[in-house]
Design an enzyme around this catalytic site. Structure first.
Site, mmCIF file in Angstrom:
data_model
loop_
_atom_site.group_PDB
_atom_site.id
_atom_site.type_symbol
_atom_site.label_atom_id
_atom_site.label_comp_id
_atom_site.label_asym_id
_atom_site.label_seq_id
_atom_site.Cartn_x
_atom_site.Cartn_y
_atom_site.Cartn_z
ATOM 1 N N HIS A 54 9.895 -7.398 -3.910
ATOM 2 C CA HIS A 54 8.679 -7.916 -4.683
ATOM 3 C C HIS A 54 7.625 -6.793 -4.523
ATOM 4 C CE1 HIS A 54 9.914 -12.186 -3.139
ATOM 5 N NE2 HIS A 54 10.510 -11.681 -4.208
ATOM 6 N N LYS A 64 0.875 -3.810 2.277
ATOM 7 C CA LYS A 64 1.205 -4.991 3.306
ATOM 8 C C LYS A 64 1.566 -4.298 4.714
ATOM 9 C CE LYS A 64 3.810 -7.405 -0.430
ATOM 10 N NZ LYS A 64 5.026 -7.764 -0.934
ATOM 11 N N TYR A 124 2.289 -11.395 7.510
ATOM 12 C CA TYR A 124 1.828 -10.260 6.974
ATOM 13 C C TYR A 124 0.473 -10.286 6.382
ATOM 14 C CZ TYR A 124 3.995 -12.018 2.610
ATOM 15 O OH TYR A 124 4.306 -12.783 1.744
ATOM 16 N N ASP A 162 13.889 -14.820 -7.467
ATOM 17 C CA ASP A 162 14.537 -13.777 -7.190
ATOM 18 C C ASP A 162 15.955 -13.308 -7.610
ATOM 19 O OD1 ASP A 162 12.279 -12.978 -5.714
ATOM 20 O OD2 ASP A 162 13.089 -13.558 -3.588
#
Length: 187
Positions: A54, A64, A124, A162
């Site tokens: 992603h 991230k 995260y 996905d």
């Protein structure tokens, strides 16, 4: 910015251990001068849950900082910056509750992971708020990327979105090369 593997120092005694998982000043000294604005936490029940690959397109891009707080994952970043000499190349590291390692993935990279243990939890930090209209990514098994997912011969568990991501060659990457090629990380 480049992808970085971070090994925070743990301080232990007979009670257990303590670790500082984020310190803006210390991370800036490592070249991570990012303001994080959102924290995310996922839990995956089964081994082989694959989340990714992603990104969020500018102006909603997200740097991230990923860590695994329960179980373990194989975490990967793929260079998606148009014009990069390392476009389509990747780096990966095992992140686990046991090793405490973190992976910093800057804007311009597709990110994903697969769980290696049941009931794995991942936290995260991101530098941009979630914007569904800016979601993008590439299919996990793109042969041009050639990721050696540690799936032990089984198929991963994927979300419906996905399953239908395009290969990198058709993804229309929204990122431009910033002059810094992807460098190996010391996994």
């Amino acid at each position: 910015m480049s992808v970085k593997l971070i090994r925070p120092r743990r301080f232990g005694d007979d009670r257990g251990w303590f670790v500082e998982t984020y310190n803006a000043e210390r991370y800036a000294e490592m070249g991570i001068g990012v303001t994080f604005v959102q924290d995310n936490h996922s839990m995956s029940r089964d081994v082989g849950v694959l989340r990714g690959l992603h990104w969020q397109a500018p102006p909603f891009g997200q740097d991230k900082l990923i860590r695994c707080v329960r179980g373990s994952i194989w975490d990967v970043a793929v260079d998606a910056r148009r014009g990069s000499p390392t476009f389509g190349k990747w780096v990966a590291a095992e992140l686990s509750a046991e090793n405490g390692h973190q992976l910093f993935v800057p804007i311009g990279f597709a990110h994903g992971f697969v769980t290696l243990e049941p009931n794995t939890e991942v936290e995260y930090k991101v530098s941009g708020l979630y914007a569904p209209q800016a979601e993008g990514g590439v299919i996990w098994n793109d042969p041009a990327i050639g990721l050696p997912w540690p799936l032990a011969g089984r198929s991963p568990t994927l979300s419906p979105k996905d399953e239908i991501l395009p290969p990198l060659s058709e993804a229309n990457s929204p990122f431009d090369y910033d002059g810094q090629p992807l460098e190996p990380i010391d996994a």
